[in-house]
Write an enzyme that holds these catalytic residues in place. Structure first.
Site, mmCIF file in Angstrom:
data_model
loop_
_atom_site.group_PDB
_atom_site.id
_atom_site.type_symbol
_atom_site.label_atom_id
_atom_site.label_comp_id
_atom_site.label_asym_id
_atom_site.label_seq_id
_atom_site.Cartn_x
_atom_site.Cartn_y
_atom_site.Cartn_z
ATOM 1 N N ARG A 139 -17.451 -82.924 119.456
ATOM 2 C CA ARG A 139 -16.031 -84.164 118.889
ATOM 3 C C ARG A 139 -15.145 -82.974 118.059
ATOM 4 O O ARG A 139 -15.941 -82.564 117.518
ATOM 5 C CB ARG A 139 -16.960 -84.709 117.527
ATOM 6 N N THR A 187 -10.538 -92.085 128.203
ATOM 7 C CA THR A 187 -11.914 -92.053 128.103
ATOM 8 C C THR A 187 -12.694 -92.754 129.223
ATOM 9 O O THR A 187 -12.503 -93.141 129.892
ATOM 10 C CB THR A 187 -12.157 -92.087 126.674
ATOM 11 N N GLU A 239 -8.868 -89.277 123.770
ATOM 12 C CA GLU A 239 -8.531 -90.297 122.732
ATOM 13 C C GLU A 239 -7.723 -91.625 123.197
ATOM 14 O O GLU A 239 -8.015 -91.863 124.611
ATOM 15 C CB GLU A 239 -7.625 -89.504 120.926
ATOM 16 N N ASP A 254 -8.571 -90.618 114.894
ATOM 17 C CA ASP A 254 -9.508 -91.142 114.748
ATOM 18 C C ASP A 254 -9.638 -91.626 113.269
ATOM 19 O O ASP A 254 -11.021 -92.478 113.207
ATOM 20 C CB ASP A 254 -10.559 -91.028 115.750
ATOM 21 N N SER A 308 -15.988 -91.443 115.661
ATOM 22 C CA SER A 308 -16.176 -92.394 116.709
ATOM 23 C C SER A 308 -16.616 -93.424 117.297
ATOM 24 O O SER A 308 -17.389 -94.422 116.210
ATOM 25 C CB SER A 308 -16.762 -91.230 117.747
ATOM 26 N N SER A 309 -16.620 -94.258 118.705
ATOM 27 C CA SER A 309 -17.645 -95.264 118.539
ATOM 28 C C SER A 309 -18.014 -95.048 120.323
ATOM 29 O O SER A 309 -18.631 -95.726 120.770
ATOM 30 C CB SER A 309 -16.086 -97.037 118.924
ATOM 31 N N GLY A 323 -12.429 -97.930 123.246
ATOM 32 C CA GLY A 323 -12.944 -97.369 121.417
ATOM 33 C C GLY A 323 -13.580 -98.692 121.125
ATOM 34 O O GLY A 323 -14.568 -98.095 121.434
HETATM 35 N N1 GLU Z 1 -10.960 -92.316 121.181
HETATM 36 C C1 GLU Z 1 -12.294 -93.222 120.743
HETATM 37 C C2 GLU Z 1 -13.815 -93.101 119.807
HETATM 38 O O1 GLU Z 1 -13.838 -91.479 120.238
HETATM 39 C C3 GLU Z 1 -12.116 -93.351 122.377
HETATM 40 C C4 GLU Z 1 -11.491 -93.956 122.430
HETATM 41 C C5 GLU Z 1 -11.472 -94.579 123.997
HETATM 42 O O2 GLU Z 1 -12.966 -95.175 124.714
HETATM 43 O O3 GLU Z 1 -10.730 -94.871 124.666
HETATM 44 O O4 GLU Z 1 -14.487 -93.648 119.702
#
Ligand code: GLU
Length: 569
Positions: free
Chosen positions: A98, A389, A409, A429, A453-454, A476
């Protein structure tokens, strides 16, 4: 055979449409196998595997190509999480690549002169949002542990394609057409748009010599080539000298970037062990919480896509998102009660809050440590749904697995381009507000911290620690819903990987219940509304790529919502 496998994947989708759930419907093979968001990337991974490479070697080749052909999603200017299963030790390890905030980043990074949070794209576009990229150092770390082919041999596919050119895909063209910001940045405009300002059309052969050159240097000199020396100087110069929105990234930040090997987060579910990524992503904890709550409901007796199943899964998701909002951020900076949040007793008490006949509405965070929420960190949820992503899943000839989610991102990241690749905007984020109600926000910007993050790369094992499946997705914070739904499809409903991915989406992030437009899920609107859900029907753009292990071989799935494929020999 490869083409045949592709057709089998598509046939799997058709069989789902026609309800032939009993027919094994996906690409089934003994492997090796790659499921990824772009055919060129999957092909580069297969070429490495055919040459005797392992899953991590192939992951490096796949990532190098994705940065070229799917630049909106991921690249060497971004960050990633990689989960690895070693067939020899039957062990799962988690690699954290990350992005990190610069040493000069302060909690006010995203506040304007008036003390108010900046507008989202005002923060994203330019140098301010750029964190020290983590992908390459993470891949190098995983390669040192598990690589089977020399590092320098893994970039050939990407270098060739960069120098000969690749055809612009419909999705890349669509995102170039729609994006308002990429064309405002000189280097990106020159590369992605025609001289008259039109986006590169579908099928245009795009050559990226600068990227080819960058990869040659990285292949020769290792990941350090990006973190020190001339490439690093260009990154820092581009970030710091941005006219409207400069950033604080320095040469020391790049040189000091460290990938981290962490313990995978594993929890039982229906006689399996689901292993996923620990913080700084919230995705692993949330996925495991949802599953842990759902263990108290007999999902196998409910039909996939039925109102009762969608209701109960949505309610479990509300509860997990409430905890996510309250507690989860980078554990190197914030105490997150991970063990308590995943304990059977706590999740059992959360499950009791679900009424099968009525939605609870907004869920409140629980108290996993059995004391009042006061004094615990507060991490409001700010992230949305993004078309960027990428997730890929690889199984090599020895049964080793890589499940990796990788991201710049936002689509095209910060829109800043250096030597043929885009720089991330991952720092957005972080929570823009450093405090709320007089209390510090857990996910506030701090020097050296990793934004929450997710992303949820996942590997599922059986009770003997043999692999059962691996999957992940972009999207996201909706990633959590997409991945959970797919796990449930495979484990509770015995679906093929393709069927599990194809199921219509429904996502609840402790707010509206979002149903996927144009699918059977959208027809649930009246029934869910009657149960008290606030329903929204919308496109839900996942990018799930996964592989299941079956008695007859590997069973891969690629998300029809993006441009991915499953390849095998
Ligand atoms: N930046 C997001 C994250 O780290 C991911 C974005 C996406 O999945 O489009 O959770």
């Amino acid at each position: 055979m490869r083409r045949l496998s592709l057709w089998l994947v598509r046939l799997g989708y058709l069989s789902l449409l026609f309800g032939c759930l009993a027919i094994p419907a996906s690409a089934q093979d003994q492997g090796p196998m790659v499921a990824a968001a772009n055919p060129h990337a999957a092909e580069a991974g297969m070429a490495v595997l055919r040459a005797g490479g392992g899953a991590v070697d192939a992951a490096i080749a796949v990532q190098a190509v994705l940065g070229l052909v799917e630049p909106q999603s991921s690249g060497i200017g971004g960050g990633a999480f990689l989960l690895h299963y070693s067939a020899k030790d039957k062990a799962v390890h988690a690699y954290d690549g990350r992005e990190m905030a610069p040493a000069a980043a302060a909690p006010d990074l995203f506040l304007g002169p008036d003390g108010k949070p900046l507008k989202f794209y005002g923060a994203v576009v330019g140098g301010r949002s750029v964190g020290a990229p983590g992908v390459l150092r993470m891949l190098q770390m995983a390669h040192a542990d598990h690589g089977q082919r020399p590092w320098k041999t893994l970039f050939g596919g990407a270098i060739d394609l960069a120098e000969k050119g690749f055809e612009v895909s419909p999705r890349l063209n669509f995102l170039l057409t729609r994006d308002k910001h990429l064309r405002t940045q000189v280097s990106a405009r020159r590369y992605f748009y025609l001289p008259d300002g039109a986006p590169l059309p579908v099928g245009h052969v795009l050559v990226n010599r600068a990227y080819g050159e960058t990869l040659r240097t990285i292949a020769e000199e290792g990941a350090d080539a990006l973190y020190t020396g001339a490439i690093a100087r260009d990154i820092v110069e581009t970030v710091q000298s941005h006219a409207g929105n400069p950033g604080r990234l320095t040469m020391d930040d790049l040189a000091g970037y460290r990938a981290v090997k962490r313990d995978a987060l594993c929890r039982p579910y229906r006689g399996h062990r689901v292993c996923t990524m620990p913080p700084p992503t919230s995705g692993g904890i949330a996925t495991l919480q949802i599953l842990g709550i759902l263990e108290h409901f007999p999902l196998h007796t409910m039909a996939p896509g039925s109102v009762e199943a969608v209701h109960v899964i949505s309610e479990a998701s509300r509860l997990a998102f409430a905890d996510r909002g309250q507690y989860v951020a980078d554990t190197d900076f914030v105490d997150v009660p991970v063990t308590a949040m995943l304990s059977r007793g706590y999740l059992g008490s959360r499950a009791k809050q679900i009424d099968p006949a009525r939605s609870m509405g907004k869920a409140r965070a629980g108290t996993p440590l059995q004391k009042k929420g006061d004094g615990l960190p507060w991490a409001p949820n700010s992230d949305g749904a993004l078309p960027s992503t990428s997730h890929f899943t690889i199984v090599d000839g020895q049964g080793n697995i890589v499940s990796m989610t990788t991201s710049v991102e936002n689509a095209f990241g910060s829109r800043l381009m250096v030597r043929g690749f885009l720089l991330n905007n991952q720092l957005t984020d972080f929570s823009f507000r450093p405090e709320k109600d007089g209390r510090p926000v857990a996910n506030r910007v701090e020097p050296g911290k990793r934004p929450r993050s997710s992303m949820s790369p996942t590997i599922i094992l059986d009770q003997q620690d043999n692999p059962v499946a691996a999957v992940g997705s972009p999207g996201g914070s909706r990633i959590i819903g997409y991945v959970t739904k797919t796990i449930i499809g495979v484990l509770d409903w015995n679906m093929s990987m393709q069927q599990a991915i194809d199921q219509p989406h429904f996502v609840n992030r402790n707010g509206t219940t979002d149903l996927e437009q144009g699918t059977a899920a959208a027809r649930l609107e009246p029934a869910l509304t009657a149960l008290g859900h606030n329903v929204r029907v919308r496109t839900l753009n996942s990018g799930l790529h996964g592989i299941r292990f079956t008695a007859t071989g590997l069973d891969g799935g690629a998300d029809p919502r993006r441009e991915g494929v499953v390849l095998t020999d």
